[in-house]
Motif scaffolding. Structure first.
Motif, PDB file in Angstrom:
ATOM      1  N   PHE A  49       0.861  -1.135   0.000  1.00 40.18           N
ATOM      2  CA  PHE A  49       0.081  -0.079   0.144  1.00 40.18           C
ATOM      3  C   PHE A  49       1.083   1.176   0.064  1.00 40.18           C
ATOM      4  CE2 PHE A  49      -2.767  -3.350   1.568  1.00 40.18           C
ATOM      5  CZ  PHE A  49      -4.045  -2.726   1.298  1.00 40.18           C
ATOM      6  N   MET A  50       1.046   1.911  -0.819  1.00 37.61           N
ATOM      7  CA  MET A  50       1.613   3.145  -1.182  1.00 37.61           C
ATOM      8  C   MET A  50       1.030   4.396  -1.287  1.00 37.61           C
ATOM      9  SD  MET A  50       4.944   3.454  -4.092  1.00 37.61           S
ATOM     10  CE  MET A  50       3.893   3.199  -5.577  1.00 37.61           C
ATOM     11  N   PRO A  51       0.668   5.144  -0.284  1.00 38.34           N
ATOM     12  CA  PRO A  51       0.043   6.300  -0.333  1.00 38.34           C
ATOM     13  C   PRO A  51       0.702   7.582  -1.160  1.00 38.34           C
ATOM     14  CG  PRO A  51       0.974   6.117   1.728  1.00 38.34           C
ATOM     15  CD  PRO A  51       1.114   4.783   0.906  1.00 38.34           C
ATOM     16  N   SER A  52      -0.109   8.165  -1.763  1.00 38.43           N
ATOM     17  CA  SER A  52       0.574   9.501  -2.314  1.00 38.43           C
ATOM     18  C   SER A  52       0.303  10.612  -1.154  1.00 38.43           C
ATOM     19  CB  SER A  52      -0.325   9.810  -3.623  1.00 38.43           C
ATOM     20  OG  SER A  52       0.255  11.193  -4.169  1.00 38.43           O
ATOM     21  N   LEU A  53       1.475  11.146  -0.675  1.00 37.64           N
ATOM     22  CA  LEU A  53       1.490  12.065   0.274  1.00 37.64           C
ATOM     23  C   LEU A  53       1.932  13.534  -0.095  1.00 37.64           C
ATOM     24  CD1 LEU A  53       3.000   9.926   3.084  1.00 37.64           C
ATOM     25  CD2 LEU A  53       0.763  10.075   2.832  1.00 37.64           C
ATOM     26  N   PHE A  54       2.775  13.557  -1.045  1.00 39.17           N
ATOM     27  CA  PHE A  54       3.170  14.742  -1.669  1.00 39.17           C
ATOM     28  C   PHE A  54       3.693  14.477  -2.863  1.00 39.17           C
ATOM     29  CE2 PHE A  54       5.926  13.253   1.956  1.00 39.17           C
ATOM     30  CZ  PHE A  54       6.903  12.913   1.218  1.00 39.17           C
ATOM     31  N   GLY A  55       3.704  15.925  -3.678  1.00 42.39           N
ATOM     32  CA  GLY A  55       4.501  15.670  -5.032  1.00 42.39           C
ATOM     33  C   GLY A  55       3.671  14.995  -6.127  1.00 42.39           C
ATOM     34  N   GLU A  56       4.491  14.792  -7.165  1.00 39.26           N
ATOM     35  CA  GLU A  56       3.851  14.418  -8.399  1.00 39.26           C
ATOM     36  C   GLU A  56       4.334  13.089  -8.696  1.00 39.26           C
ATOM     37  OE1 GLU A  56       3.874  14.901 -13.313  1.00 39.26           O
ATOM     38  OE2 GLU A  56       4.728  16.497 -12.066  1.00 39.26           O
ATOM     39  N   ASP A  57       3.354  12.089  -8.453  1.00 37.00           N
ATOM     40  CA  ASP A  57       3.531  10.611  -8.723  1.00 37.00           C
ATOM     41  C   ASP A  57       3.971   9.967 -10.112  1.00 37.00           C
ATOM     42  OD1 ASP A  57       2.338  10.506  -6.228  1.00 37.00           O
ATOM     43  OD2 ASP A  57       0.091   9.823  -7.119  1.00 37.00           O
ATOM     44  N   GLY A  58       5.166   9.098  -9.802  1.00 37.66           N
ATOM     45  CA  GLY A  58       5.634   8.476 -11.084  1.00 37.66           C
ATOM     46  C   GLY A  58       6.803   9.315 -11.821  1.00 37.66           C
ATOM     47  N   VAL A  59       7.373  10.345 -11.357  1.00 39.50           N
ATOM     48  CA  VAL A  59       8.446  11.231 -11.851  1.00 39.50           C
ATOM     49  C   VAL A  59       9.436  11.543 -11.085  1.00 39.50           C
ATOM     50  CG1 VAL A  59       6.616  12.548 -13.199  1.00 39.50           C
ATOM     51  CG2 VAL A  59       7.486  13.603 -10.959  1.00 39.50           C
ATOM     52  N   LEU A  60      10.659  11.865 -12.017  1.00 43.86           N
ATOM     53  CA  LEU A  60      11.990  12.202 -11.024  1.00 43.86           C
ATOM     54  C   LEU A  60      12.122  13.680 -11.422  1.00 43.86           C
ATOM     55  CD1 LEU A  60      14.238   9.524 -12.308  1.00 43.86           C
ATOM     56  CD2 LEU A  60      13.845   9.982  -9.742  1.00 43.86           C
ATOM     57  N   PRO A  61      11.528  14.649 -10.554  1.00 41.10           N
ATOM     58  CA  PRO A  61      11.479  15.999 -10.795  1.00 41.10           C
ATOM     59  C   PRO A  61      12.790  16.778 -10.620  1.00 41.10           C
ATOM     60  CG  PRO A  61      10.488  15.691  -8.497  1.00 41.10           C
ATOM     61  CD  PRO A  61      10.660  14.221  -9.257  1.00 41.10           C
ATOM     62  N   GLY A  62      12.988  17.627 -11.379  1.00 40.96           N
ATOM     63  CA  GLY A  62      14.155  18.505 -10.913  1.00 40.96           C
ATOM     64  C   GLY A  62      14.295  19.368  -9.877  1.00 40.96           C
ATOM     65  N   ASN A  63      15.570  19.655  -9.463  1.00 46.24           N
ATOM     66  CA  ASN A  63      15.679  20.251  -8.262  1.00 46.24           C
ATOM     67  C   ASN A  63      14.716  21.414  -8.002  1.00 46.24           C
ATOM     68  OD1 ASN A  63      17.895  18.671  -7.630  1.00 46.24           O
ATOM     69  ND2 ASN A  63      19.566  20.006  -8.468  1.00 46.24           N
ATOM     70  N   GLY A  64      14.546  22.180  -9.004  1.00 48.81           N
ATOM     71  CA  GLY A  64      13.360  23.407  -8.899  1.00 48.81           C
ATOM     72  C   GLY A  64      11.960  22.811  -8.355  1.00 48.81           C
ATOM     73  N   LYS A  65      11.644  21.726  -9.021  1.00 46.03           N
ATOM     74  CA  LYS A  65      10.356  21.442  -8.510  1.00 46.03           C
ATOM     75  C   LYS A  65      10.350  20.572  -7.081  1.00 46.03           C
ATOM     76  CE  LYS A  65       7.408  19.840 -11.549  1.00 46.03           C
ATOM     77  NZ  LYS A  65       6.799  18.932 -12.786  1.00 46.03           N
ATOM     78  N   ALA A  66      11.365  20.024  -6.995  1.00 45.64           N
ATOM     79  CA  ALA A  66      11.676  19.338  -5.696  1.00 45.64           C
ATOM     80  C   ALA A  66      11.622  20.368  -4.546  1.00 45.64           C
ATOM     81  CB  ALA A  66      12.943  18.415  -5.695  1.00 45.64           C
TER      82      ALA A  66
END
Length: 268
Positions: free
Chosen positions: A66-83
């Motif tokens: 069970f993997m809850p989505s707690l923050f961020g965008e699911d499935g991506v490797l965001p760049g430092n700015g988005k992180a």
């Protein structure tokens, strides 16, 4: 498995996507596998392909993830700015207490309810839970739910700016300590020796609080994936794992999976 390309997006389409409402709050939860349940809580900045890869290893070990989505965008490797944007938003969210020592994040109440529901659905001896980085300490707070019997803390990084602080309320900590003794349970924890986000002072604080029930393991910095975009050795079972036989990070992963299986799957 090779490292993921920076523009890779994991569709997560081998997981069932559920909208789960507990305690009046709805969150997306990715579910896969069969057998007893394990709650996999992602590191900052969200469910990256590396976090999803670990969840699949849990699934393939004969467990239901069970993997809850707690923050961020699911499935991506965001760049430092988005992180950094995700980190900033999460830090000011009422669900998290990123800077507070001796205080539990309110989101752990929802996660405890998720563990109870997952145990009811999946059965077994109990539920496992692993937190990473920003969520690293959450598995400890989740032990206030009786079904959680296999907690793992991977590079627990809260509270921020207090290397020796513990992100759990003092009253909750006392209840967890009592439960560890009464039910003969242990807490597994992992970090890299030179991790600047989870320093040795944090493991010392856990050890002082939990005694021999805390099993903290420290990996050498040389065992971290040198190709990871984050150069500070940090993410033991995700970004900095080297997926090759005999690697210390793979050994740590396998220890965690065996810990879950031993605690959750009945021997009868």
């Amino acid at each position: 498995m090779a490292d993921f390309a920076r523009d890779y997006k994991d569709p997560l389409d081998d997981f069932e996507q559920r909208e789960v409402t507990l305690l009046g709050k709805t969150k997306r939860v990715y579910v896969a596998g069969s057998g007893p349940a394990v709650i996999v809580m992602s590191e900052m900045p969200g469910i990256s392909p590396y976090v999803a890869r670990f969840a699949r290893w849990v699934r393939d070990a004969g467990l239901t993830v069970f993997m809850p989505s707690l923050f961020g965008e699911d499935g991506v490797l965001p760049g430092n700015g988005k992180a950094m944007v995700t980190l900033a938003r999460t830090c000011i969210s009422k669900e998290f207490k990123a800077f507070a020592s001796n205080a539990s994040s309110p989101v752990t109440q929802w996660l405890r309810a998720l563990a109870a529901a997952a145990h009811k659905e999946c059965g077994g001896e109990g539920v496992g839970a692993i937190g990473m980085c920003f969520t690293g300490n959450f598995a400890l707070s989740m032990m206030l739910e009786k079904s959680v019997v296999a907690p793992v803390l991977s590079q627990p990084s809260l509270p921020m700016h207090n290397p020796a602080g513990l992100a759990i309320g003092s009253d909750e900590l006392e209840k967890v300590k009592a439960r560890l003794e009464e039910d003969n349970l242990n807490v597994l924890a992992y970090r890299f020796e030179g991790d600047s986000f989870c320093k040795s002072a944090r493991f010392s604080a856990y050890r002082d609080a939990l005694g021999d029930r805390f099993i903290g393991k420290v990996l050498p910095d040389s065992s971290a994936n040198p190709n990871a975009p984050l150069k500070t050795p940090h993410s033991v079972v995700t970004l900095h794992l080297i997926d090759e036989a005999g690697q210390p990070t793979v050994q740590a992963r396998d220890e965690i999976l065996e810990f879950f299986r031993t605690r959750l799957i009945s021997a009868t």
